[in-house]
Design a protein around this motif. Structure first.
Motif, PDB file in Angstrom:
ATOM      1  N   ALA A 170     -10.748 -63.734  -1.780  1.00  0.00           N
ATOM      2  CA  ALA A 170     -11.788 -63.445  -2.763  1.00  0.00           C
ATOM      3  C   ALA A 170     -12.036 -61.951  -2.911  1.00  0.00           C
ATOM      4  CB  ALA A 170     -13.082 -64.154  -2.372  1.00  0.00           C
ATOM      5  N   SER A 171     -11.812 -61.191  -1.852  1.00  0.00           N
ATOM      6  CA  SER A 171     -12.096 -59.757  -1.904  1.00  0.00           C
ATOM      7  C   SER A 171     -11.194 -59.022  -2.891  1.00  0.00           C
ATOM      8  CB  SER A 171     -11.953 -59.132  -0.508  1.00  0.00           C
ATOM      9  OG  SER A 171     -10.602 -59.198  -0.069  1.00  0.00           O
ATOM     10  N   PHE A 172     -10.086 -59.644  -3.290  1.00  0.00           N
ATOM     11  CA  PHE A 172      -9.191 -59.009  -4.265  1.00  0.00           C
ATOM     12  C   PHE A 172      -9.621 -59.276  -5.707  1.00  0.00           C
ATOM     13  CE2 PHE A 172      -6.603 -58.728  -0.533  1.00  0.00           C
ATOM     14  CZ  PHE A 172      -5.728 -57.682  -0.742  1.00  0.00           C
ATOM     15  N   SER A 173     -10.656 -60.120  -5.891  1.00  0.00           N
ATOM     16  CA  SER A 173     -11.064 -60.488  -7.242  1.00  0.00           C
ATOM     17  C   SER A 173     -11.618 -59.310  -8.035  1.00  0.00           C
ATOM     18  CB  SER A 173     -12.095 -61.617  -7.195  1.00  0.00           C
ATOM     19  OG  SER A 173     -13.258 -61.206  -6.490  1.00  0.00           O
ATOM     20  N   PHE A 174     -12.080 -58.263  -7.328  1.00  0.00           N
ATOM     21  CA  PHE A 174     -12.625 -57.115  -8.048  1.00  0.00           C
ATOM     22  C   PHE A 174     -11.550 -56.363  -8.830  1.00  0.00           C
ATOM     23  CE2 PHE A 174     -10.954 -54.889  -4.410  1.00  0.00           C
ATOM     24  CZ  PHE A 174     -10.666 -53.611  -4.867  1.00  0.00           C
ATOM     25  N   LEU A 175     -10.281 -56.602  -8.506  1.00  0.00           N
ATOM     26  CA  LEU A 175      -9.198 -55.888  -9.190  1.00  0.00           C
ATOM     27  C   LEU A 175      -8.962 -56.405 -10.605  1.00  0.00           C
ATOM     28  CD1 LEU A 175      -6.566 -55.617  -6.309  1.00  0.00           C
ATOM     29  CD2 LEU A 175      -7.897 -53.754  -7.302  1.00  0.00           C
ATOM     30  N   SER A 176      -9.256 -57.678 -10.863  1.00  0.00           N
ATOM     31  CA  SER A 176      -8.965 -58.250 -12.181  1.00  0.00           C
ATOM     32  C   SER A 176      -9.697 -57.546 -13.320  1.00  0.00           C
ATOM     33  CB  SER A 176      -9.273 -59.748 -12.189  1.00  0.00           C
ATOM     34  OG  SER A 176      -8.321 -60.450 -11.422  1.00  0.00           O
ATOM     35  N   PRO A 177     -11.028 -57.305 -13.228  1.00  0.00           N
ATOM     36  CA  PRO A 177     -11.664 -56.580 -14.330  1.00  0.00           C
ATOM     37  C   PRO A 177     -11.173 -55.144 -14.455  1.00  0.00           C
ATOM     38  CG  PRO A 177     -13.209 -56.913 -12.520  1.00  0.00           C
ATOM     39  CD  PRO A 177     -12.010 -57.761 -12.234  1.00  0.00           C
ATOM     40  N   VAL A 178     -10.816 -54.525 -13.337  1.00  0.00           N
ATOM     41  CA  VAL A 178     -10.283 -53.155 -13.385  1.00  0.00           C
ATOM     42  C   VAL A 178      -8.980 -53.132 -14.175  1.00  0.00           C
ATOM     43  CG1 VAL A 178      -9.399 -51.227 -12.008  1.00  0.00           C
ATOM     44  CG2 VAL A 178     -11.371 -52.528 -11.195  1.00  0.00           C
ATOM     45  N   PHE A 179      -8.066 -54.034 -13.827  1.00  0.00           N
ATOM     46  CA  PHE A 179      -6.788 -54.113 -14.533  1.00  0.00           C
ATOM     47  C   PHE A 179      -6.985 -54.488 -15.995  1.00  0.00           C
ATOM     48  CE2 PHE A 179      -4.512 -55.227 -10.307  1.00  0.00           C
ATOM     49  CZ  PHE A 179      -4.225 -53.876 -10.086  1.00  0.00           C
ATOM     50  N   ALA A 180      -7.923 -55.414 -16.269  1.00  0.00           N
ATOM     51  CA  ALA A 180      -8.127 -55.886 -17.640  1.00  0.00           C
ATOM     52  C   ALA A 180      -8.627 -54.764 -18.545  1.00  0.00           C
ATOM     53  CB  ALA A 180      -9.101 -57.055 -17.650  1.00  0.00           C
ATOM     54  N   LEU A 213     -18.034 -51.257 -15.196  1.00  0.00           N
ATOM     55  CA  LEU A 213     -16.864 -51.747 -14.465  1.00  0.00           C
ATOM     56  C   LEU A 213     -16.934 -51.352 -12.992  1.00  0.00           C
ATOM     57  CD1 LEU A 213     -13.995 -52.938 -14.294  1.00  0.00           C
ATOM     58  CD2 LEU A 213     -13.121 -50.705 -14.995  1.00  0.00           C
ATOM     59  N   VAL A 214     -17.273 -50.111 -12.723  1.00  0.00           N
ATOM     60  CA  VAL A 214     -17.381 -49.629 -11.344  1.00  0.00           C
ATOM     61  C   VAL A 214     -18.453 -50.417 -10.586  1.00  0.00           C
ATOM     62  CG1 VAL A 214     -18.004 -47.664  -9.890  1.00  0.00           C
ATOM     63  CG2 VAL A 214     -16.513 -47.327 -11.872  1.00  0.00           C
ATOM     64  N   LEU A 215     -19.585 -50.640 -11.235  1.00  0.00           N
ATOM     65  CA  LEU A 215     -20.682 -51.369 -10.594  1.00  0.00           C
ATOM     66  C   LEU A 215     -20.291 -52.823 -10.305  1.00  0.00           C
ATOM     67  CD1 LEU A 215     -23.728 -50.040 -12.657  1.00  0.00           C
ATOM     68  CD2 LEU A 215     -23.251 -49.600 -10.237  1.00  0.00           C
ATOM     69  N   VAL A 216     -19.676 -53.488 -11.282  1.00  0.00           N
ATOM     70  CA  VAL A 216     -19.292 -54.887 -11.099  1.00  0.00           C
ATOM     71  C   VAL A 216     -18.199 -55.015 -10.035  1.00  0.00           C
ATOM     72  CG1 VAL A 216     -18.197 -56.884 -12.197  1.00  0.00           C
ATOM     73  CG2 VAL A 216     -19.997 -55.642 -13.393  1.00  0.00           C
ATOM     74  N   ALA A 217     -17.159 -54.178 -10.128  1.00  0.00           N
ATOM     75  CA  ALA A 217     -16.048 -54.252  -9.169  1.00  0.00           C
ATOM     76  C   ALA A 217     -16.534 -53.929  -7.759  1.00  0.00           C
ATOM     77  CB  ALA A 217     -14.936 -53.296  -9.585  1.00  0.00           C
ATOM     78  N   GLY A 218     -17.346 -52.886  -7.628  1.00  0.00           N
ATOM     79  CA  GLY A 218     -17.879 -52.524  -6.314  1.00  0.00           C
ATOM     80  C   GLY A 218     -18.793 -53.602  -5.761  1.00  0.00           C
ATOM     81  N   GLY A 219     -19.612 -54.179  -6.640  1.00  0.00           N
ATOM     82  CA  GLY A 219     -20.508 -55.243  -6.204  1.00  0.00           C
ATOM     83  C   GLY A 219     -19.753 -56.479  -5.738  1.00  0.00           C
ATOM     84  N   ILE A 220     -18.712 -56.866  -6.464  1.00  0.00           N
ATOM     85  CA  ILE A 220     -17.908 -58.022  -6.075  1.00  0.00           C
ATOM     86  C   ILE A 220     -17.253 -57.782  -4.720  1.00  0.00           C
ATOM     87  CG2 ILE A 220     -15.816 -59.333  -6.643  1.00  0.00           C
ATOM     88  CD1 ILE A 220     -16.554 -58.999  -9.584  1.00  0.00           C
ATOM     89  N   TRP A 221     -16.779 -56.563  -4.506  1.00  0.00           N
ATOM     90  CA  TRP A 221     -16.142 -56.244  -3.228  1.00  0.00           C
ATOM     91  C   TRP A 221     -17.147 -56.374  -2.074  1.00  0.00           C
ATOM     92  CZ3 TRP A 221     -16.752 -52.251   0.438  1.00  0.00           C
ATOM     93  CH2 TRP A 221     -15.741 -52.194   1.407  1.00  0.00           C
ATOM     94  N   LEU A 222     -18.362 -55.901  -2.277  1.00  0.00           N
ATOM     95  CA  LEU A 222     -19.375 -56.000  -1.230  1.00  0.00           C
ATOM     96  C   LEU A 222     -19.802 -57.445  -0.995  1.00  0.00           C
ATOM     97  CD1 LEU A 222     -21.694 -52.944  -2.024  1.00  0.00           C
ATOM     98  CD2 LEU A 222     -20.124 -53.198  -0.094  1.00  0.00           C
ATOM     99  N   ILE A 223     -19.900 -58.226  -2.072  1.00  0.00           N
ATOM    100  CA  ILE A 223     -20.298 -59.623  -1.933  1.00  0.00           C
ATOM    101  C   ILE A 223     -19.278 -60.410  -1.125  1.00  0.00           C
ATOM    102  CG2 ILE A 223     -20.546 -61.788  -3.241  1.00  0.00           C
ATOM    103  CD1 ILE A 223     -21.859 -60.089  -5.460  1.00  0.00           C
ATOM    104  N   ASN A 224     -17.995 -60.133  -1.338  1.00  0.00           N
ATOM    105  CA  ASN A 224     -16.936 -60.867  -0.658  1.00  0.00           C
ATOM    106  C   ASN A 224     -16.570 -60.286   0.709  1.00  0.00           C
ATOM    107  OD1 ASN A 224     -16.268 -62.953  -2.552  1.00  0.00           O
ATOM    108  ND2 ASN A 224     -15.488 -61.358  -3.898  1.00  0.00           N
ATOM    109  N   ARG A 225     -17.070 -59.093   0.986  1.00  0.00           N
ATOM    110  CA  ARG A 225     -16.720 -58.431   2.253  1.00  0.00           C
ATOM    111  C   ARG A 225     -17.394 -59.136   3.416  1.00  0.00           C
ATOM    112  NH1 ARG A 225     -18.669 -54.145   5.429  1.00  0.00           N
ATOM    113  NH2 ARG A 225     -17.029 -52.890   6.392  1.00  0.00           N
TER     114      ARG A 225
END
Length: 295
Positions: free
Chosen positions: A248-258, A278-290
């Motif tokens: 799940a921690s890799f899910s933050f990459l999808s919006p970045v790539f998109a 994008l930075v806020l969402v990707a960073g937040g997803i990474w923290l949530i899954n960490r």
């Protein structure tokens, strides 16, 4: 492959490639919408995936029967799947790939909130709450940005609805008897239920074809084989091998790539506010899954 207790190089490379694959899919949907109506396209995708999945399951000797107790949850997941992709495909008619992706891939945020209240073993910690606030702020920022005339609030809200449906499916799989059903059968439930629902909805709308060209047929074929059937199976396979939190921690990459692909391949104008979102969402997803490291 045997189940692993930690992420290795193969897993990391496979998940990065899969995140890029999903991001490219947003571009494919946007392009395919020029040839086929969104809801019709989503319905055909699910119908085609039924055939591919059944062939794959037959070759692998996977039984298609499921426990009776899992049927109601399976039907619910199929209905949510239908709504998810009806609104997602339609959203890309009204907004850009970059905006839709930032909002759509906020799914882990809504899943984390729901899990906190419905699953005592999956509570929000201090670090995850920080990630939650970051990601929700990013979604709000993307919704409030109206600088791009090619995007509309309707499209953005459709993408948000799609993310909520996706979270609903994940939650359904986690807390119902559907969790004891093999991944291939879970996916088969979703495409078997969603295909007739979406095709019937397309018939009600009365919109099927626009101006289909070879590139649009290719996009639809890509959707059927590489995403709705084999693509999702690859994801389930990775989930079966590696720890769920690591995957799940890799899910933050999808919006970045998109966002990057929308700019690179479609020439979308990505406003500064969307980059910040994008930075806020990707960073937040990474923290949530960490997850904290164990000693």
């Amino acid at each position: 492959m045997d189940r692993k207790s930690h992420m290795d190089t193969f897993g990391a490379v496979a998940l990065i490639a899969f995140a890029l694959h999903l991001a490219f899919n947003q571009v494919v949907i946007k392009v395919t919408n020029d040839g086929f109506a969104p809801v019709f396209s989503a319905g055909v995708r699910s119908a085609g995936a039924i055939v591919v999945l059944m062939i794959w399951m037959k070759l692998r000797g996977i039984p298609m029967s499921v426990p009776r107790a899992a049927v109601p949850a399976g039907i619910l997941s199929g209905l949510l799947f239908a709504l998810e992709f009806m609104v997602l495909f339609s959203a890309l008619d009204f907004t850009t790939v970059s905006r839709a992706s930032v909002i759509f891939y906020s799914m882990p945020v809504w899943l984390a909130v729901a899990s906190h209240f419905l699953m005592p073993s999956d509570r929000l910690t201090g670090l995850r709450i920080v990630g939650l606030i970051m990601a929700m702020s990013g979604v709000a920022l993307a919704l409030l940005d109206r600088s791009d005339t090619s995007a509309s609030l309707v499209g953005d809200l459709m993408a948000l609805t799609s993310a909520l449906c996706w979270a609903g499916i994940a939650l359904c799989v986690k807390i119902t008897p559907l969790s004891r059903v093999p991944p291939a059968n879970q996916l088969l439930f979703q495409v078997v239920i969603s295909a007739p629902v979406m095709l019937f909805a397309a018939w009600l709308i009365g919109d099927f074809l626009r101006d289909p060209q070879p590139i649009h047929y290719a996009g639809l074929l890509f959707q059927i084989v590489a995403i709705a059937s084999l693509g999702f199976l690859a994801w389930f396979w990775l989930m079966a091998i590696y720890p769920a939190s690591s995957v799940a921690s890799f899910s933050f990459l999808s919006p970045v790539f998109a966002v990057f692909l929308g700019w690179l391949l479609l020439g979308e104008n990505v406003a500064a506010q969307v980059w910040v979102a994008l930075v806020l969402v990707a960073g937040g997803i990474w923290l949530i899954n960490r997850r904290p490291r164990r000693a």
